[in-house]
Write a protein that holds these residues in place. Structure first.
Motif, short mmCIF file in Angstrom:
data_model
loop_
_atom_site.label_atom_id
_atom_site.label_comp_id
_atom_site.label_asym_id
_atom_site.label_seq_id
_atom_site.Cartn_x
_atom_site.Cartn_y
_atom_site.Cartn_z
N LEU A 1 -4.57 14.46 -7.45
CA LEU A 1 -5.52 14.46 -6.33
C LEU A 1 -6.27 15.79 -6.28
CD1 LEU A 1 -3.48 12.73 -3.48
CD2 LEU A 1 -5.37 11.80 -4.80
N PHE A 2 -5.56 16.88 -6.58
CA PHE A 2 -6.22 18.18 -6.61
C PHE A 2 -7.19 18.27 -7.80
CE2 PHE A 2 -2.70 19.59 -3.84
CZ PHE A 2 -3.48 20.13 -2.83
N LYS A 3 -6.77 17.65 -8.90
CA LYS A 3 -7.61 17.70 -10.10
C LYS A 3 -8.94 16.98 -9.84
CE LYS A 3 -7.92 15.95 -14.78
NZ LYS A 3 -7.42 14.90 -15.66
N TYR A 4 -8.85 15.77 -9.26
CA TYR A 4 -10.07 15.02 -8.95
C TYR A 4 -10.41 15.23 -7.47
CZ TYR A 4 -8.76 12.78 -13.33
OH TYR A 4 -8.40 12.56 -14.64
N SER B 1 -12.72 6.09 -16.20
CA SER B 1 -11.55 5.38 -16.71
C SER B 1 -11.19 5.78 -18.13
CB SER B 1 -11.76 3.88 -16.61
OG SER B 1 -12.90 3.53 -17.34
N ASP B 2 -12.17 6.24 -18.93
CA ASP B 2 -11.85 6.66 -20.30
C ASP B 2 -10.87 7.83 -20.28
OD1 ASP B 2 -13.31 4.72 -21.41
OD2 ASP B 2 -15.05 5.96 -21.93
N GLU B 3 -11.20 8.81 -19.44
CA GLU B 3 -10.32 9.98 -19.33
C GLU B 3 -8.96 9.57 -18.76
OE1 GLU B 3 -11.90 13.08 -16.88
OE2 GLU B 3 -10.16 14.37 -17.20
N ALA B 4 -9.04 8.72 -17.73
CA ALA B 4 -7.80 8.26 -17.09
C ALA B 4 -6.96 7.45 -18.07
CB ALA B 4 -8.14 7.43 -15.86
N ARG B 5 -7.62 6.61 -18.87
CA ARG B 5 -6.89 5.79 -19.85
C ARG B 5 -6.22 6.65 -20.91
NH1 ARG B 5 -10.35 2.49 -22.77
NH2 ARG B 5 -8.63 1.32 -23.63
N ALA C 1 -4.48 15.39 -32.02
CA ALA C 1 -5.36 16.28 -31.24
C ALA C 1 -4.56 17.04 -30.18
CB ALA C 1 -6.47 15.47 -30.60
N ASN C 2 -3.28 17.13 -30.38
CA ASN C 2 -2.36 17.80 -29.46
C ASN C 2 -2.23 17.06 -28.12
OD1 ASN C 2 -1.75 19.79 -31.31
ND2 ASN C 2 -3.42 21.09 -30.60
N TYR C 3 -3.33 16.55 -27.60
CA TYR C 3 -3.33 15.79 -26.36
C TYR C 3 -2.51 16.46 -25.27
CZ TYR C 3 -5.99 11.68 -27.60
OH TYR C 3 -7.00 10.83 -27.92
N LEU C 4 -2.95 17.60 -24.87
CA LEU C 4 -2.33 18.26 -23.72
C LEU C 4 -3.17 17.91 -22.49
CD1 LEU C 4 -1.68 21.70 -25.42
CD2 LEU C 4 0.01 19.91 -24.98
N ILE C 5 -2.54 17.90 -21.33
CA ILE C 5 -3.30 17.58 -20.11
C ILE C 5 -3.95 18.87 -19.60
CG2 ILE C 5 -3.10 16.77 -17.73
CD1 ILE C 5 -1.15 14.71 -18.72
N PRO C 6 -5.28 18.90 -19.61
CA PRO C 6 -5.99 20.17 -19.40
C PRO C 6 -5.74 20.85 -18.06
CG PRO C 6 -7.52 18.31 -19.46
CD PRO C 6 -6.19 17.78 -19.85
N HIS C 7 -5.50 20.08 -16.99
CA HIS C 7 -5.35 20.76 -15.69
C HIS C 7 -3.91 21.25 -15.45
CE1 HIS C 7 -4.25 16.60 -14.62
NE2 HIS C 7 -3.50 17.14 -13.67
#
Lengths: 225, 403
Positions: free
Chosen positions: B17-20, B289-293, A96-102
């Motif tokens: 920190l900026f993201k969240y 945590s799902d996103e963080a994991r 799924a490419n798994y890029l970090i969106p931000h």
């Protein structure tokens, strides 16, 4: 003489710890990946090819058996050493490419360099070169959401190449792109094998990709068939 | 590994920190509120302690009082001679004091003393004259006042510019007005006990409070250098059975109880706030945590190890804590030193205490700053370390299995 760069020797990968949900995803698999060649793992969904790929990438450890990289048994290496091998020898292209969106394209590509002693600016210079090689020089500072599917795929490839790995491992690389982009991707991978003496391992159920590979292993129900 | 890697990880943590940002801001705001409250309380509390020390330095070594039905009452002047004979006693000074209204509803502390012996006591309160002169022996109805009185008069709704030569009227015990001439203005290191103090001769004070010539309110005692305060106090107590003898230690305890106990309420409030911050930090660390994991799985697949991930999470907590505590301390400094801690000062020091901006005893110390930073940092790190660790040990194959 053909040199083996990755070898799995009777590896098993089980989930569920012998409980009611126990699954043997990979059963007694022995395969050899030849240096400088393109190897494909084929088979239907759930056949165990992604799990086997994970064992070769050192993303997980085998329940039984051994994994060798350049002749060294890495299957019981500590997490720190496995991370080091991933960082230094293996480039990953994920399904799924798994890029970090931000992060922007260039930041995503430079990401594997952040856990090294390289300055961020230098890492971004290298990332820029890789993205320019993949015709993404005009998208350096675009966020992931601002890129097309094909561009995201190329950012993912650039990220896999940023550490100049010896081995490039890709999981279902053509699954989220159309036939034309898949051809472009395979051409790009061909160039890498030729120019950088890179070894490529892919898991796919796309016949186009299986035909393109120098060698193929077909899997079903966790075994090589 | 050198510093560069840690700089890179810190940079990544800052990006997170900026993201969240909503989560980050919530924790920082909660920390700002709790640390600023703690800090303000501590600044005042430490200021009070220092003020008490100053008061004790400027005051006598021992105060002798008499109690009647548990309340302080007047003392016969004959006690003065009796105390003078106690070994170790250097100076014995009868005092007549009380509180008098200047007509504004604010009560000033009036202290009547014998001018000459009092003036000879080194650093006695009110003897450091900054304008005018000290009381003259034999003169009556003259006063020296603390700078606080001048400030108070100036800040009144109908400002009165008082100074040397001004005459102020005080309401006597029989509701008559007695006029006093200001002959001097003194400076003092102590704010609470001398800020609103007026010194006059003992005779005028007796007149003001309706106390007869053979009585005084208490007796101040200064001891010989080298004599043990507790021994002298013990001897006085033995000689005068009806007396209550207060040494400096007892006086300090009494003063601290008056102004220090209220800080306990604020400390309790602060504890509740800190627990809220902890719960918030723990909750938000576990949330999403799902996103963080998934992100952790990706980072590990790209070559980060567990320690790197843990370092990123710890740096995030560190930045939040340091930012929250620093902002809290800054706000606290502005609130206390700049604005005079409106509200909190009244709560801690008593609403009736005559205090103006700049008159509140405040003190900032390295120990307090260290305490505040520790209290902001350690609990947040502890609250986030478990979810961070749980997060960091995520197997990287999560990115393959798409969990």
């Amino acid at each position: 003489m053909m040199e083996v760069i990755i070898r799995t020797e009777g590896v098993w990968k089980s989930f569920g710890q012998n409980g009611p949900r126990h699954v043997d995803a990979v059963k007694d698999v022995t395969v050899e990946i030849i240096r400088g060649k393109k190897t494909a793992l084929g088979g239907p969904s759930g056949s165990g090819k992604t799990t086997l790929l994970g064992l070769m990438m050192l993303l997980t450890t085998p329940s039984k058996g051994k994994v060798y990289i350049e002749g060294e048994d890495v299957s019981r290496f500590s997490e720190v050493f496995r991370a080091k091998i991933r960082r230094e020898k293996i480039g990953l292209i994920l399904q799924a490419n798994y890029l970090i969106p931000h992060l922007t394209a260039i930041e995503n590509v430079a990401l594997p360099k952040l856990c090294t002693d390289m300055a961020k600016s230098r890492a971004e210079d290298i990332a820029r070169d890789k993205l320019e090689q993949l015709d993404l020089g005009h998208r350096l500072h675009f966020k992931v959401a601002e890129l097309s599917g094909g561009e995201q795929q190329r950012v993912s490839i650039a990220r896999a190449l940023v550490n100049n790995p010896k081995i490039l491992i890709a999981d279902e690389p053509g699954s989220s792109i159309d036939k034309k982009l898949t051809w472009n991707l395979l051409k790009l991978l061909d160039d890498m094998v030729k120019n950088n003496a890179m070894t490529i391992v892919l898991a796919s159920h796309n016949q186009l990709i299986l035909d393109w590979a120098d060698r193929s292993y077909m899997m079903d129900e966790g075994k090589i068939v | 590994m050198g510093v560069q890697k840690h700089t890179n990880l810190a940079s990544y943590a800052l990006g997170n920190l900026f993201k969240y940002r909503i989560r980050s801001v919530a924790i920082v705001v909660a920390l700002v509120i709790s640390t600023s409250l703690l800090c303000s309380t501590e600044f005042i509390h430490e200021g009070v302690q220092r003020d008490i020390d100053y008061s004790l330095e400027e005051g006598p070594d021992i105060i002798v009082q008499q109690l009647e039905a548990g309340r302080q009452t007047t003392i016969p002047m004959s006690w003065v001679g009796n105390i003078s004979q106690v070994p170790g006693v250097k100076i014995v000074l009868p005092r007549v004091w009380g509180y008098a209204d200047v007509g504004s509803g604010k009560f000033l502390t009036i202290m009547g003393i014998n001018a000459t012996p009092y003036q000879n006591i080194a650093d006695a309160i009110g003897t450091r004259i900054q304008e005018g002169e000290f009381l003259q022996e034999g003169a009556t109805r003259t006063i020296v006042i603390g700078q606080g009185i001048v400030d108070l008069m100036n800040a009144a709704s109908n400002p009165i510019n008082v100074g040397v030569g001004s005459v102020i009227s005080l309401i006597a015990h029989n509701q008559s007005l007695i006029e006093f001439t200001i002959v001097g203005i003194f400076e003092t290191d102590s704010n609470i006990y001398s800020y609103d103090m007026v010194l006059t001769d003992i005779q005028s004070a007796r007149e003001l409070f309706g106390i007869s010539k053979d009585k005084c309110m208490d007796i101040a005692v200064w001891t010989e250098a080298g004599s043990y305060l507790s021994d002298v106090a013990f001897r006085i107590e033995n000689r005068l059975i009806d007396s209550r003898v207060l040494s400096q230690d007892a006086l300090k305890d009494a003063m601290l109880r008056t102004y220090g106990d209220k800080a306990g309420i604020v400390a309790l409030l602060w504890t509740v706030l800190l627990l809220t911050v902890l719960l918030l930090a723990f909750t938000v660390s576990s949330a999403g945590s799902d996103e963080a994991r998934r992100e952790v799985g990706l980072l590990k697949a790209l070559g980060f190890d567990t320690v790197d991930i843990l370092e990123i999470r710890m740096i995030e907590s560190l930045i939040q804590s340091l930012l929250g505590a620093s902002l809290g301390i800054s706000i606290s400094i502005i609130y206390t030193f700049g604005l005079g801690a409106p509200g909190l000062a009244g709560l801690l020091l008593g609403w009736d205490l005559v205090l103006l901006n700049g008159g509140i005893p405040l003190m900032i110390s390295i120990a307090t700053l260290f305490l505040v930073y520790s209290m902001a940092l350690i609990p947040i790190l502890v609250a986030t370390v478990i979810p961070a660790w749980r997060n960091a040990i995520t197997e990287p194959d999560i990115v393959l299995r798409g969990i």
